[in-house]
Scaffold this active site. Sequence first.
Site, short mmCIF file in Angstrom:
data_model
loop_
_atom_site.label_atom_id
_atom_site.label_comp_id
_atom_site.label_asym_id
_atom_site.label_seq_id
_atom_site.Cartn_x
_atom_site.Cartn_y
_atom_site.Cartn_z
N VAL A 85 3.75 6.87 -1.37
CA VAL A 85 4.80 7.90 -1.41
C VAL A 85 6.12 7.20 -1.16
CG1 VAL A 85 5.70 9.98 -0.31
CG2 VAL A 85 3.23 9.74 -0.65
N HIS A 114 7.89 6.39 5.55
CA HIS A 114 7.11 7.16 6.53
C HIS A 114 6.34 6.20 7.43
CE1 HIS A 114 4.87 6.70 2.78
NE2 HIS A 114 3.77 6.60 3.51
N GLY A 128 0.79 -1.23 0.00
CA GLY A 128 0.00 0.00 0.00
C GLY A 128 0.82 1.28 0.00
N GLN A 129 2.15 1.17 -0.23
CA GLN A 129 2.98 2.38 -0.24
C GLN A 129 2.66 3.22 -1.47
OE1 GLN A 129 7.24 1.71 0.06
NE2 GLN A 129 7.68 3.90 0.25
N HIS A 164 3.17 6.00 9.78
CA HIS A 164 1.92 6.67 10.15
C HIS A 164 1.67 6.46 11.64
CE1 HIS A 164 0.15 6.84 5.94
NE2 HIS A 164 1.04 5.88 5.76
P1 5GP Z 1 1.28 5.52 2.06
O1 5GP Z 1 0.06 4.98 1.35
O2 5GP Z 1 2.43 5.72 1.11
O3 5GP Z 1 1.64 4.74 3.28
O4 5GP Z 1 0.82 6.92 2.61
C1 5GP Z 1 1.13 8.16 2.04
C2 5GP Z 1 0.51 9.21 2.93
O5 5GP Z 1 1.04 10.47 2.57
C3 5GP Z 1 -1.02 9.31 2.80
O6 5GP Z 1 -1.61 9.13 4.09
C4 5GP Z 1 -1.24 10.71 2.24
O7 5GP Z 1 -2.40 11.31 2.75
C5 5GP Z 1 0.03 11.43 2.66
N1 5GP Z 1 0.39 12.49 1.74
C6 5GP Z 1 0.46 12.42 0.39
N2 5GP Z 1 0.83 13.61 -0.13
C7 5GP Z 1 1.00 14.45 0.93
C8 5GP Z 1 1.39 15.83 1.04
O8 5GP Z 1 1.61 16.52 0.06
N3 5GP Z 1 1.49 16.34 2.29
C9 5GP Z 1 1.22 15.61 3.40
N4 5GP Z 1 1.33 16.21 4.57
N5 5GP Z 1 0.85 14.31 3.34
C10 5GP Z 1 0.74 13.74 2.12
#
Ligand code: 5GP
Length: 147
Positions: free
Chosen positions: A103, A107, A100-101, A109
Amino acid sequence: MTEKCIFCEILAGKAEASFVYRDEAVAAFMDIQPVNPGHVLVVPVRHTAMLSELNEEDGMQMFRVAQRVAAAVRATSKLPSAGVKCEGVNFFLADGRAAGQEVWHVHLHVFPRFAGDGHHMRFSPNYFKPSTRQDIEQTAEKLREVW
Ligand code: 5GP
Ligand code: ZN
């Protein structure tokens, strides 16, 4: 960093974010699309796409900061001025597309949970088929092989 990374842009001050904490190794800022209000992302300052590329010191600092974020989120829920609603906290880290990554900058959460918030983890039917002790031990053996 080769391609544009939104978290590196945030860390460089080129994109907006609401920071909670920052040191040399790690930063914590609010997620733009919170699971619940109080959802924070803890990230390494050095661009690192995948968990396997993250050095252990930065990983340890990420976890330390995430623990402090969790404590802060819980503490704000007790403020008389009504902070975020928090009865529990989830940590979640997606490493890889299948996990589910979305970005490609590591990171962690950290987000508050409360009864009735409507979020659920869905399991496939496989989850409900019991594993034998032997299956579990064999998997552990494979992991020990590659450790
Ligand atoms: P992943 O699905 O990669 O674990 O989560 C990516 C997270 O990054 C998501 O919860 C999304 O809301 C957050 N996110 C994506 N773009 C931005 C941004 O431009 N700024 C911030 N603060 N969070 C972001
Ligand atoms: Zn980055």
